[in-house]
Design an enzyme around this catalytic site. Sequence first.
Site, mmCIF file in Angstrom:
data_model
loop_
_atom_site.group_PDB
_atom_site.id
_atom_site.type_symbol
_atom_site.label_atom_id
_atom_site.label_comp_id
_atom_site.label_asym_id
_atom_site.label_seq_id
_atom_site.Cartn_x
_atom_site.Cartn_y
_atom_site.Cartn_z
ATOM 1 N N ASP A 67 -20.283 25.453 -51.245
ATOM 2 C CA ASP A 67 -19.005 24.985 -51.676
ATOM 3 C C ASP A 67 -19.001 25.236 -53.432
ATOM 4 O O ASP A 67 -20.145 25.514 -53.959
ATOM 5 C CB ASP A 67 -18.775 23.351 -51.534
ATOM 6 C CG ASP A 67 -19.693 22.715 -51.466
ATOM 7 O OD1 ASP A 67 -21.123 23.227 -51.694
ATOM 8 O OD2 ASP A 67 -19.759 21.880 -50.408
ATOM 9 N N ASN A 136 -19.234 10.399 -46.252
ATOM 10 C CA ASN A 136 -17.946 9.826 -45.545
ATOM 11 C C ASN A 136 -18.138 10.764 -43.701
ATOM 12 O O ASN A 136 -17.540 11.277 -43.076
ATOM 13 C CB ASN A 136 -16.839 9.852 -45.701
ATOM 14 C CG ASN A 136 -16.656 12.059 -46.848
ATOM 15 O OD1 ASN A 136 -17.612 12.719 -46.363
ATOM 16 N ND2 ASN A 136 -15.586 11.581 -47.411
ATOM 17 N N HIS A 138 -19.482 14.260 -44.023
ATOM 18 C CA HIS A 138 -18.772 16.000 -44.916
ATOM 19 C C HIS A 138 -19.604 16.067 -45.150
ATOM 20 O O HIS A 138 -20.617 16.375 -45.305
ATOM 21 C CB HIS A 138 -17.820 15.640 -46.086
ATOM 22 C CG HIS A 138 -19.077 15.470 -47.402
ATOM 23 N ND1 HIS A 138 -18.271 14.531 -48.626
ATOM 24 C CD2 HIS A 138 -19.803 16.085 -48.374
ATOM 25 C CE1 HIS A 138 -18.591 14.783 -49.306
ATOM 26 N NE2 HIS A 138 -19.979 15.283 -49.002
ATOM 27 N N GLU A 143 -14.154 17.334 -44.740
ATOM 28 C CA GLU A 143 -13.835 16.302 -45.259
ATOM 29 C C GLU A 143 -13.389 16.119 -43.495
ATOM 30 O O GLU A 143 -12.950 16.617 -43.005
ATOM 31 C CB GLU A 143 -12.527 15.952 -46.256
ATOM 32 C CG GLU A 143 -13.150 16.612 -47.769
ATOM 33 C CD GLU A 143 -14.420 15.706 -48.194
ATOM 34 O OE1 GLU A 143 -15.028 14.333 -47.578
ATOM 35 O OE2 GLU A 143 -14.724 15.009 -49.299
HETATM 36 C C1 F6R Z 1 -22.906 20.401 -52.288
HETATM 37 C C2 F6R Z 1 -22.395 19.893 -50.275
HETATM 38 C C3 F6R Z 1 -22.376 17.889 -50.412
HETATM 39 C C4 F6R Z 1 -23.455 17.217 -50.224
HETATM 40 C C5 F6R Z 1 -22.723 16.069 -49.634
HETATM 41 C C6 F6R Z 1 -24.155 15.132 -50.402
HETATM 42 O O1 F6R Z 1 -23.122 21.177 -51.752
HETATM 43 O O2 F6R Z 1 -22.466 20.594 -49.330
HETATM 44 O O3 F6R Z 1 -21.715 18.253 -48.793
HETATM 45 O O4 F6R Z 1 -24.494 18.053 -49.586
HETATM 46 O O5 F6R Z 1 -22.161 15.485 -50.912
HETATM 47 O O6 F6R Z 1 -24.298 15.059 -51.136
HETATM 48 P P1 F6R Z 1 -25.367 14.392 -52.519
HETATM 49 O O7 F6R Z 1 -26.523 15.391 -52.064
HETATM 50 O O8 F6R Z 1 -25.278 13.855 -53.463
HETATM 51 O O9 F6R Z 1 -25.460 12.563 -51.295
#
Ligand code: F6R
Length: 249
Positions: A67, A136, A138, A143
């Site tokens: 992303d 959440n 994701h 989302e």
């Molecule tokens: C980022 C991504 C997000 C993160 C998720 C967890 O490329 O794909 O889905 O993996 O938000 O983020 P952290 O590791 O910062 O808790």
Amino acid sequence: MKIYRAKDYDAMSRRAAGLISAQIIMKPDCVLGLATGSTPIGTYRQLVEWNQTGDLDFSRVTTVNLDEYKGITPDNTQSYRYFMDENLFNKVNIDKARTYVPDGTESDSHRACENYNAILRAVGQVDLQLLGLGHNGHIGFNEPGDIFEKETHCVTLSERTIQANRRFFASEDEVPRQAYTMGIKTIMSARRILLAVSGEDKAGIVKTAFFGPVTPRVPASILQFHPDVILVADDAALSECDLPESGQL
Ligand code: F6R
């Protein structure tokens, strides 16, 4: 789903890096799907170390990232392209021309997504997809919603995600509201998925996503249907799950 339990973040990072390096050694021209965020930083640090000691060769590896924020340039320190360059690509012997991240500068969402889908088709099946887990549920920026989105799409970030990302920006106003993300079908098409999770704050969602029902309200729950998922998590992240030391679901 296989579960590898690690005692803390560093052990979790080493275990995840070990699985990625095994993939590269087994198939030097593999395609890796990569993630950003706090979770993989230690994993990338370990991979960089092994590359610098000459134990791991990235020269034939191709990468596709999950992303990117919409409306952000690659030189913006909060862009995911910048994150990947800083944490991995600039520090290993990878050919940067074969590292792909959605183009956050493309303001036409349809075009940005179609371009990324074309790249994903051209690179072929992802051999190993690294994922983190949002609070959440994701994955990527998929989302919670009413359906599982299939391919690359533009998402409006949830309030919870904006708040979670707020810490990286000078003010809340600067946190982008939209992002381009790989879809669930693309993620699920990877040959193998490596999900890295750390910290007590993720314990609830680990339990919900992998022991609860499969629903687009918890996007990561779809991983229960993938035939080859490895969850590498530390004790804190597994603290709400009733599990043996290491095991298989
Ligand atoms: C980022 C991504 C997000 C993160 C998720 C967890 O490329 O794909 O889905 O993996 O938000 O983020 P952290 O590791 O910062 O808790």
